[in-house]
Motif scaffolding. Structure first.
Motif, PDB file in Angstrom:
ATOM      1  N   LEU A 177      -9.181  -1.084  -3.503  1.00 24.89           N
ATOM      2  CA  LEU A 177     -10.353  -1.716  -4.103  1.00 24.89           C
ATOM      3  C   LEU A 177     -11.646  -1.072  -3.576  1.00 24.89           C
ATOM      4  CD1 LEU A 177      -9.363  -5.492  -4.143  1.00 24.89           C
ATOM      5  CD2 LEU A 177      -9.266  -3.853  -6.026  1.00 24.89           C
ATOM      6  N   LEU A 178     -11.585   0.242  -3.412  1.00 21.14           N
ATOM      7  CA  LEU A 178     -12.777   0.964  -2.949  1.00 21.14           C
ATOM      8  C   LEU A 178     -13.415   1.732  -4.088  1.00 21.14           C
ATOM      9  CD1 LEU A 178     -11.495   2.368   0.458  1.00 21.14           C
ATOM     10  CD2 LEU A 178     -13.078   0.475   0.089  1.00 21.14           C
ATOM     11  N   GLY A 179     -12.843   1.609  -5.266  1.00 18.14           N
ATOM     12  CA  GLY A 179     -13.403   2.327  -6.399  1.00 18.14           C
ATOM     13  C   GLY A 179     -12.380   2.350  -7.510  1.00 18.14           C
ATOM     14  N   GLU A 180     -12.717   3.068  -8.570  1.00 12.22           N
ATOM     15  CA  GLU A 180     -11.834   3.105  -9.732  1.00 12.22           C
ATOM     16  C   GLU A 180     -10.885   4.294  -9.687  1.00 12.22           C
ATOM     17  OE1 GLU A 180     -11.230   0.911 -12.267  1.00 12.22           O
ATOM     18  OE2 GLU A 180     -12.332  -0.311 -10.820  1.00 12.22           O
ATOM     19  N   ASP A 181     -11.090   5.169  -8.705  1.00 13.70           N
ATOM     20  CA  ASP A 181     -10.345   6.422  -8.694  1.00 13.70           C
ATOM     21  C   ASP A 181      -8.853   6.177  -8.456  1.00 13.70           C
ATOM     22  OD1 ASP A 181      -9.502   8.968  -8.641  1.00 13.70           O
ATOM     23  OD2 ASP A 181     -10.657   9.583  -6.873  1.00 13.70           O
ATOM     24  N   HIS A 182      -8.051   6.583  -9.459  1.00 14.24           N
ATOM     25  CA  HIS A 182      -6.618   6.412  -9.316  1.00 14.24           C
ATOM     26  C   HIS A 182      -5.907   7.706  -9.719  1.00 14.24           C
ATOM     27  CE1 HIS A 182      -3.150   4.043  -8.550  1.00 14.24           C
ATOM     28  NE2 HIS A 182      -2.691   4.098  -9.783  1.00 14.24           N
ATOM     29  N   PHE A 219      -4.470  -0.482   7.572  1.00 14.26           N
ATOM     30  CA  PHE A 219      -4.257   0.859   7.028  1.00 14.26           C
ATOM     31  C   PHE A 219      -4.655   1.904   8.078  1.00 14.26           C
ATOM     32  CE2 PHE A 219      -4.640  -2.008   3.557  1.00 14.26           C
ATOM     33  CZ  PHE A 219      -3.783  -1.538   2.576  1.00 14.26           C
ATOM     34  N   ALA A 220      -3.835   2.956   8.190  1.00  7.78           N
ATOM     35  CA  ALA A 220      -4.051   3.934   9.269  1.00  7.78           C
ATOM     36  C   ALA A 220      -4.204   5.341   8.707  1.00  7.78           C
ATOM     37  CB  ALA A 220      -2.868   3.891  10.241  1.00  7.78           C
ATOM     38  N   ALA A 253       1.158  19.145   1.648  1.00 12.78           N
ATOM     39  CA  ALA A 253       1.218  19.280   3.095  1.00 12.78           C
ATOM     40  C   ALA A 253      -0.164  19.557   3.655  1.00 12.78           C
ATOM     41  CB  ALA A 253       2.187  20.398   3.479  1.00 12.78           C
ATOM     42  N   GLY A 254      -0.458  18.943   4.793  1.00 11.83           N
ATOM     43  CA  GLY A 254      -1.710  19.234   5.496  1.00 11.83           C
ATOM     44  C   GLY A 254      -2.786  18.198   5.317  1.00 11.83           C
ATOM     45  N   ILE A 255      -2.812  17.493   4.190  1.00 16.01           N
ATOM     46  CA  ILE A 255      -3.934  16.571   3.983  1.00 16.01           C
ATOM     47  C   ILE A 255      -3.763  15.326   4.833  1.00 16.01           C
ATOM     48  CG2 ILE A 255      -4.439  17.391   1.640  1.00 16.01           C
ATOM     49  CD1 ILE A 255      -3.141  14.766   0.601  1.00 16.01           C
ATOM     50  N   LYS A 256      -4.922  14.730   5.161  1.00 18.35           N
ATOM     51  CA  LYS A 256      -4.926  13.471   5.904  1.00 18.35           C
ATOM     52  C   LYS A 256      -5.079  12.345   4.878  1.00 18.35           C
ATOM     53  CE  LYS A 256      -5.577  15.131  10.367  1.00 18.35           C
ATOM     54  NZ  LYS A 256      -6.749  15.621  11.111  1.00 18.35           N
ATOM     55  N   VAL A 257      -4.317  11.288   5.065  1.00 19.19           N
ATOM     56  CA  VAL A 257      -4.230  10.248   4.031  1.00 19.19           C
ATOM     57  C   VAL A 257      -4.374   8.867   4.654  1.00 19.19           C
ATOM     58  CG1 VAL A 257      -2.742  11.646   2.552  1.00 19.19           C
ATOM     59  CG2 VAL A 257      -1.721  10.138   4.290  1.00 19.19           C
ATOM     60  N   VAL A 258      -4.541   7.871   3.761  1.00 16.93           N
ATOM     61  CA  VAL A 258      -4.569   6.459   4.176  1.00 16.93           C
ATOM     62  C   VAL A 258      -3.169   5.895   3.990  1.00 16.93           C
ATOM     63  CG1 VAL A 258      -5.556   4.183   3.741  1.00 16.93           C
ATOM     64  CG2 VAL A 258      -6.973   6.248   3.466  1.00 16.93           C
ATOM     65  N   LEU A 259      -2.567   5.502   5.097  1.00 17.45           N
ATOM     66  CA  LEU A 259      -1.173   5.077   5.062  1.00 17.45           C
ATOM     67  C   LEU A 259      -1.037   3.553   5.136  1.00 17.45           C
ATOM     68  CD1 LEU A 259       1.929   5.695   5.380  1.00 17.45           C
ATOM     69  CD2 LEU A 259       1.522   5.552   7.860  1.00 17.45           C
ATOM     70  N   ALA A 260      -0.199   3.035   4.244  1.00 22.09           N
ATOM     71  CA  ALA A 260       0.198   1.624   4.326  1.00 22.09           C
ATOM     72  C   ALA A 260       1.653   1.583   4.714  1.00 22.09           C
ATOM     73  CB  ALA A 260      -0.011   0.942   2.983  1.00 22.09           C
ATOM     74  N   ILE A 308      -1.209  -4.791  -0.143  1.00 20.60           N
ATOM     75  CA  ILE A 308      -1.996  -3.811  -0.889  1.00 20.60           C
ATOM     76  C   ILE A 308      -3.083  -4.576  -1.668  1.00 20.60           C
ATOM     77  CG2 ILE A 308      -1.904  -1.944  -2.580  1.00 20.60           C
ATOM     78  CD1 ILE A 308      -0.240  -1.487   0.022  1.00 20.60           C
ATOM     79  N   PRO A 309      -4.367  -4.282  -1.403  1.00 20.63           N
ATOM     80  CA  PRO A 309      -5.443  -5.088  -1.992  1.00 20.63           C
ATOM     81  C   PRO A 309      -5.367  -5.227  -3.507  1.00 20.63           C
ATOM     82  CG  PRO A 309      -6.334  -3.650  -0.297  1.00 20.63           C
ATOM     83  CD  PRO A 309      -4.894  -3.282  -0.450  1.00 20.63           C
ATOM     84  N   VAL A 310      -5.060  -4.175  -4.227  1.00 21.33           N
ATOM     85  CA  VAL A 310      -5.151  -4.251  -5.678  1.00 21.33           C
ATOM     86  C   VAL A 310      -4.099  -5.193  -6.260  1.00 21.33           C
ATOM     87  CG1 VAL A 310      -3.666  -2.302  -6.309  1.00 21.33           C
ATOM     88  CG2 VAL A 310      -5.629  -2.897  -7.749  1.00 21.33           C
ATOM     89  N   THR A 311      -2.941  -5.295  -5.608  1.00 14.04           N
ATOM     90  CA  THR A 311      -1.895  -6.175  -6.140  1.00 14.04           C
ATOM     91  C   THR A 311      -1.852  -7.503  -5.396  1.00 14.04           C
ATOM     92  OG1 THR A 311      -0.271  -5.281  -4.596  1.00 14.04           O
ATOM     93  CG2 THR A 311      -0.409  -4.244  -6.767  1.00 14.04           C
ATOM     94  N   GLY A 312      -2.346  -7.509  -4.172  1.00 14.94           N
ATOM     95  CA  GLY A 312      -2.253  -8.719  -3.361  1.00 14.94           C
ATOM     96  C   GLY A 312      -0.843  -8.963  -2.846  1.00 14.94           C
ATOM     97  N   GLU A 313       0.027  -7.957  -3.002  1.00 20.05           N
ATOM     98  CA  GLU A 313       1.403  -8.143  -2.555  1.00 20.05           C
ATOM     99  C   GLU A 313       1.731  -7.216  -1.386  1.00 20.05           C
ATOM    100  OE1 GLU A 313       3.863  -7.737  -6.006  1.00 20.05           O
ATOM    101  OE2 GLU A 313       2.860  -9.465  -6.936  1.00 20.05           O
ATOM    102  N   ALA A 314       2.691  -7.672  -0.545  1.00 23.87           N
ATOM    103  CA  ALA A 314       3.073  -6.885   0.624  1.00 23.87           C
ATOM    104  C   ALA A 314       3.984  -5.744   0.184  1.00 23.87           C
ATOM    105  CB  ALA A 314       3.780  -7.774   1.643  1.00 23.87           C
ATOM    106  N   LEU A 315       3.752  -4.612   0.812  1.00 21.39           N
ATOM    107  CA  LEU A 315       4.568  -3.421   0.500  1.00 21.39           C
ATOM    108  C   LEU A 315       5.956  -3.580   1.104  1.00 21.39           C
ATOM    109  CD1 LEU A 315       4.348  -0.519  -0.738  1.00 21.39           C
ATOM    110  CD2 LEU A 315       3.843   0.267   1.574  1.00 21.39           C
ATOM    111  N   LYS A 316       6.990  -3.183   0.312  1.00 25.41           N
ATOM    112  CA  LYS A 316       8.349  -3.265   0.829  1.00 25.41           C
ATOM    113  C   LYS A 316       8.915  -1.850   0.986  1.00 25.41           C
ATOM    114  CE  LYS A 316       9.397  -7.635  -1.438  1.00 25.41           C
ATOM    115  NZ  LYS A 316       9.106  -7.857  -2.844  1.00 25.41           N
TER     116      LYS A 316
END
Lengths: 359, 794
Positions: free
Chosen positions: B127-132, B45-46, B86-93, B99-107
């Motif tokens: 899987l870093l917390g419950e926040d969704h 993740f970047a 626009a403008g925010i920095k995010v965690v990109l997959a 994806i950890p929560v599903t265990g499946e590869a992103l398509k």
């Protein structure tokens, strides 16, 4: 001549067409009875000349035999017909269910205990037992767990109310107090296994307040850690019925052993929900063990400068779960007949070393 | 015991990777429960930045974002998060990332007709917390293209070691580093333990007034400025689950975890007079740092000033004198407490704290003053100020001891040869002093190893460090060429009974030994002495006085699922009191219901004669021969008073059986009939058979004769009385007698019954003549008539 031939034809024809035994009997009387036609003929032989008798004797006797045989044959035929008719009338629907009989089962914990007893009996271990309600002294103190020792916190203990004599006891938290009882009454060498119910204040998805442990105890003058390893190895091979076992030893701590060792066995959990033993890259926790602590020996009246030995223990229920693929512990004690029938064993499935521990 | 990799590497000089460290820890007895390496887990993740976020052309709640991942053309991503802007920095997959929560590869997906070439992740998806509620927004200074774990501050793996209670020395990161270094992984850095010179005498003096607190020391630091602790310290504390509070408090928490040395800091302005370690007065209270007020008793140690208790010694500090951001003068305190006293106090008050955890396992008695020096240095560094001289009351209790150690003990007990030189080296690396006295070694454990006292303890240390897995497996001596049977007669009996009952169609159950008290009361129990004091739940509070209530409860549960025709049994203990040994091993079984319906077989409700047969079969299996003693009417109150029986040998009750009392069934909510038996396996006498050979087989060559008799007897006369009289007529000739019919009604006078008895007469010497048989028949009739008042039925 032609009269004889006619008579023969008439009688045999009548016999062949006789429809029941009564008709056949009437024919027999008419032909072979005292006044029967053939009997009458036979009577004429006496008045005949020798020449005539020579010719007619065989003739008349032959006729008598033929008719006799024909009647017997027809009688048998009629009997078969009647029997076949009766059998046909007795036909039932064999697809109807058999009469119900209850099929009993042995609980997996009992079965697994019998399996383990067979293995250890071959190694010369007897079975020792003790009470469920125990003295604090046997459950803890004599096992080198003095009052207020933090190790007591590893055991969430059930306490029984004060007794009439003022004493207060506990439900044993492990089978180890039976080690104490064994050592107090038996001189070394000792080789016993101790199965039984144990109790801890624990109740969640994987714990029940009552469960079963089994432990082994050896006391003699020379048994060492290498022997312990061998017994654990051989036990695992025999119990899991596999050729090869790889063990991993981890140093651990139990107040009643020194050194203390926990054992893991190589297994394969790569297929979700399944476990294969003896192969793979995963480790299965077997149980705790160690060399009996000198303090325990001394407190149990055995000279720790002369004697030593090992103890190891594991969950009996867990062994049953692992070997027979029962994923949950709780149903072991819920007595659901569906579960009992599913995981139970036939009464005659007594585990033996010659026949194999399991089918 | 949790710590991070970088924390461990502060005292341990090593390049080893976290996996190698974890493996070594487990192999030396510091079992690694888990390694949470979020950095490795999230390596794909970047960090990326949202350049634009427009409304999705075909969906109101979705946004069409252009995302800059720092490597060329922006990615088009459809996102449903409300905070995607626009403008925010995010965690990109990127596509292909699991994806950890599903265990499946992103398509690469097409969402509402628009292609989406990646995903911006929420905390829950990683899987870093419950926040969704939305996607993670990284700090604005996060570098685009970096690994997300760096921006998330998750590069430091957290290792969780499950400590055994003997290793007080490893309740410290330093102690764990010391064990690792001794095992050859890394080199230990001792740190700077040099004393800090005091500038003035401490105005607060410590005093020890109880043996339960042998040493109490401290120093005042004046002119401090409390505030947040440095980021590195906050990061470490947060990583192991502690909340950073202030520099002063964080220093004490750090040293507790890092050195296993609990400390306490008092706001000197709030302390009145000196601080004394003394026993609490009965009923004294203290407001502790957890916000709760505890009432103390004289078995507990408090640290008190002139105002009263300021803390529960070794367990938890007090709120009244605690440090705040306004604190300018701080008194740093460290003490020694008796482990047993601490354990007792903690248990009584129900307090679990880092201090208690360490003190009850035993802290290093020589580390009181070094601990204060380390704390002083950190406080001066973080908060400034000026230290007083150290003030010390009491002294460490004597801990030095020497163990005579025979190096041969390692192979005798440990089963492995370790050269003496290596043994000495291992012990020395662990901090032991070793004096080679020729045949034996004189070994002195270091101050931090209160758990090592015996030769066997040293064997463990040596084998543990040499490598437990190197111990070779050695066969035990076989005691007998052919293994001997080992089961006791009682164990064999139990096995026979168990398998006989299963063979008769019973399902074996195992039920808890404790049951609801109300159920116990129905079976002669429910008294105080059989109560569990701390039951797991209110309905498992009584030791069972009988196995039947367990089986009846099981039957009720099964009936609720539609299983009415049951045959259940259990072999287990029933309890006579709460004394050890006051229990008996019981085989109990129940039959419920009216029998399985069949097109060809008449069914009948489970009754007393079903269970009588079960009981007799079980007893025969247990004893190896048929039970000859007759059953008598009557059984304990939970049975039907007229349909139950008892089997006893002399005064010893072996078994009871019968239909259950309707009131008992009602208490269990059972509708149908239930019949039960209880066999006391402990009361069954041992077989008296001598030797294995059977008695000689001697069948009579003479024809046996069966004769039937119909006796009309009074309704109260039992079958047993009639049969006994019958057999008694001629014990030599009468081989067997049984009742094959019982009739009451038309043809038999009111109050009477007709018993049809079949007698098998077996002559041994000659065939009986008709007159002889007739004479015997007369004898039988005479005997039965005489003893039971029977008349031969006309």
């Amino acid at each position: 001549m032609s009269d004889i031939a006619t008579l023969e034809r008439d009688i045999l024809g009548a016999v062949a067409s006789a429809s029941d035994e009564a008709a056949l009997e009437a024919l027999r009387v008419a032909a072979l009875g005292k006044k029967g036609s053939i009997s009458e003929l036979l009577k004429t032989l006496g008045a005949m000349s020798a020449e005539e008798r020579k010719v007619n004797g065989p003739l008349f006797n032959g006729l008598r035999d033929k008719v006799t045989n024909a009647i017997a044959a027809r009688k048998a035929e009629l009997g078969d017909v009647a029997l076949n008719a009766r059998l046909a009338s007795e036909t039932v629907d064999v697809t109807l269910p058999a009469r119900p009989e209850a099929t009993g089962t042995i609980h997996p914990v009992s079965q697994v205990l019998d399996e383990i007893a067979a293995i250890f009996a071959d190694l010369g271990f007897a079975i020792a037992e003790g009470p469920d309600v125990e003295y604090d002294d046997y459950n803890f103190t004599k096992l080198n767990i003095p009052p207020d020792h933090p190790a007591r916190e590893m055991h969430d203990t059930f306490y029984i109310a004060r007794q009439e004599d003022g004493s207060r006891h506990i439900l044993r938290t492990h089978t180890s107090p039976v080690q104490v009882r064994t050592m107090l009454k038996q001189k070394p060498p000792i080789r016993v296994i101790v199965p039984g119910r144990t109790y801890r204040v624990d109740n969640d998805a994987t714990h029940t307040p009552m469960f079963h442990q089994l432990e082994a105890l050896v006391i003699d003058e020379k048994t060492h850690l290498g022997n312990l390893k061998w017994v654990v190895e051989e036990f695992c091979k025999a119990f899991f019925e596999i050729e090869n076992v790889t063990l991993r030893a981890r140093p651990s701590f139990f107040p009643f052993t020194e050194p203390s060792v926990e054992w893991d066995m190589r297994c394969d959990r790569s297929v979700p929900g399944k476990i294969a033993f003896g192969t793979g890259n995963d480790w299965l926790e077997l149980g705790g063990s160690g060399m009996v602590h000198p303090n325990v020996l001394d407190m149990c009246g055995i000279d720790s400068t002369k004697y030593q030995g090992f103890a190891f223990g594991f969950g009996l229920d867990r062994m049953a779960m692992l070997k027979y693929g029962a994923p949950d512990l709780r149903p072991f004690f819920e007595s659901d007949v569906r579960w009992l029938r599913h995981y139970g064993f036939a009464s005659l499935d007594l585990p033996t070393l010659d026949g194999g521990l399991s089918r | 015991m949790k710590f991070t990799l970088s924390w461990l590497k502060a005292p341990l000089d090593t390049d080893a990777a976290v996996d190698a460290i974890a493996e070594r820890l487990t192999s030396i007895g510091l079992e690694v429960e888990s390694v949470e390496d979020a950095g490795a887990r999230l390596k794909d993740f970047a960090v990326a930045q949202v350049i634009s976020a427009e409304k999705h052309p075909n969906a109101d709640k979705l946004r069409l974002c252009m995302v800059d991942a720092g490597d060329g053309a922006p990615l088009q991503i459809v996102c449903g998060a409300p905070n995607a802007r626009a403008g925010i920095k995010v965690v990109l997959a990127r596509p292909g990332t699991v994806i950890p929560v599903t265990g499946e590869a992103l398509k690469i997906g097409t969402i509402r007709g628009v292609e989406s070439r990646g995903m911006m992740c929420s905390a829950r998806e990683l899987l870093l917390g419950e926040d969704h509620d939305g996607i993670i927004e990284l700090p604005t200074d996060a570098k685009i293209g970096d690994k997300a774990a760096i921006a998330l501050g998750l590069t430091d793996p957290v290792i969780d070691v499950s400590l055994t209670p003997n290793r007080g020395d490893c309740t410290a990161v330093y102690g764990i580093a010391r064990d690792l270094a001794a095992s050859g992984l890394g080199r230990l850095r001792e740190g700077d333990l040099s004393p800090v010179p005091g500038k003035f005498p401490s105005p607060i003096k410590p005093a020890v007034e109880t043996e339960a607190a042998p040493m109490f020391a401290g120093r005042l630091i004046r002119g401090v400025k409390n505030g947040p602790s440095p980021k590195w310290l906050q990061d470490w504390l947060k990583a192991v689950g502690l909340r950073p509070i202030s520099a002063l408090v964080d220093v004490t928490n750090f040293l507790s975890l890092d050195r296993g040395r609990p400390l306490h800091v008092y706001d000197a302005a709030k302390v009145k007079g000196d601080l004394r370690a003394r026993l609490a007065k009965d009923g004294e209270t203290v407001l502790a740092l957890d916000g709760k007020t505890y009432t103390l008793d004289p078995t507990m140690v408090v640290i008190a000033d002139d105002n009263g208790p300021q803390g529960i010694g070794g367990v938890m500090g007090g709120e009244d004198s605690s440090c705040t951001d306004a604190t300018t003068d701080v008194f740093v305190e460290a003490a020694l407490f008796d482990p047993i006293s601490i354990a007792r106090t903690g248990r009584k008050l129900g307090i679990i704290s880092d201090a208690r955890y360490r003190f009850e396992r035993g802290v290093d008695p020589e580390f009181v003053l070094p601990g204060i020096e380390l704390a002083t240095k950190m406080i001066l560094e973080f908060c400034g100020g000026e230290p007083s001289e150290l003030v010390v009351a009491g002294a460490p209790p004597a801990w030095k001891r020497s163990i005579d150690f025979d190096p041969g003990h390692v192979s005798r007990l440990g089963g492995i040869e370790v050269p003496k030189s290596e043994q000495i080296a291992i012990l020395k690396r662990l901090g032991f002093t070793v004096e080679d006295a020729g045949a034996s070694l004189k070994v002195s454990p270091p101050s931090w190893r209160s758990d090592v006292n015996l030769s066997a303890d040293l064997v463990e240390e040596i084998v543990r460090m040499h490598g437990l897995n190197k111990v070779p497996s050695v066969a035990m001596e076989r005691l007998h060429a052919v293994a001997k049977p080992v089961l006791t007669p009682a164990q064999r009996r139990t096995r026979f009974v168990r398998r006989t009952l299963a063979g008769r169609g019973f399902n074996e159950t195992i039920n808890f030994s404790f049951i609801p008290r109300a159920h116990a009361a129905l079976f002669g129990g429910g008294d105080d002495v059989r109560q569990v004091e701390n039951p797991i739940s209110a309905d498992l509070d009584a030791l069972r006085p009988s196995v039947l209530p367990s089986l009846l409860a099981a039957a009720a549960r099964n009936a609720a699922r539609g299983f009415d025709n049951l045959m259940l049994f259990e072999i287990g203990a029933q309890f006579e009191s709460g004394m050890p040994g006051a229990q008996a091993l019981i085989a109990a079984g129940i039959r419920t219901g009216n029998g399985a319906r069949s097109w060809s077989k008449a069914t009948h409700p489970a009754d007393v004669f079903d269970v009588k047969a079960d009981m007799l079969a079980a007893l025969e299996a247990a004893m190896g021969s048929a039970m000859t003693a007759p059953a008598k009417a009557g059984a304990p109150g939970w049975y039907h008073p007229g349909r139950s029986g008892t089997l006893a040998l002399g005064p010893k009750v072996i078994a009871t059986f019968g239909e259950l009392h309707p009131k008992v069934l009602a208490a269990f909510d059972l509708k149908g009939p239930v019949a039960a038996f209880e066999i006391n396996l402990d009361a069954i006498p041992e077989s008296k058979a001598k030797g294995k050979a059977r008695a000689t087989f001697a069948p009579s060559p003479f024809q046996a004769v069966e004769r039937d008799f119909a006796f009309v007897v009074d309704g109260k006369v039992t079958a047993e009385e009639v049969l006994r009289a019958t057999k008694g007529a001629d014990r030599a000739l009468i081989e067997a007698a049984t009742v094959f019919d019982v009739y009451e009604g038309k043809g038999v006078p009111e109050g009477k019954k007709s018993l049809a008895v079949s007698v098998r007469i077996q002559p041994r010497d000659k065939t009986l003549t008709e007159p002889e048989i007739e004479a015997l028949a007369q004898k039988i009739v005479a005997a039965v008539t005489k003893t039971t008042g029977a008349a031969l039925r006309a």
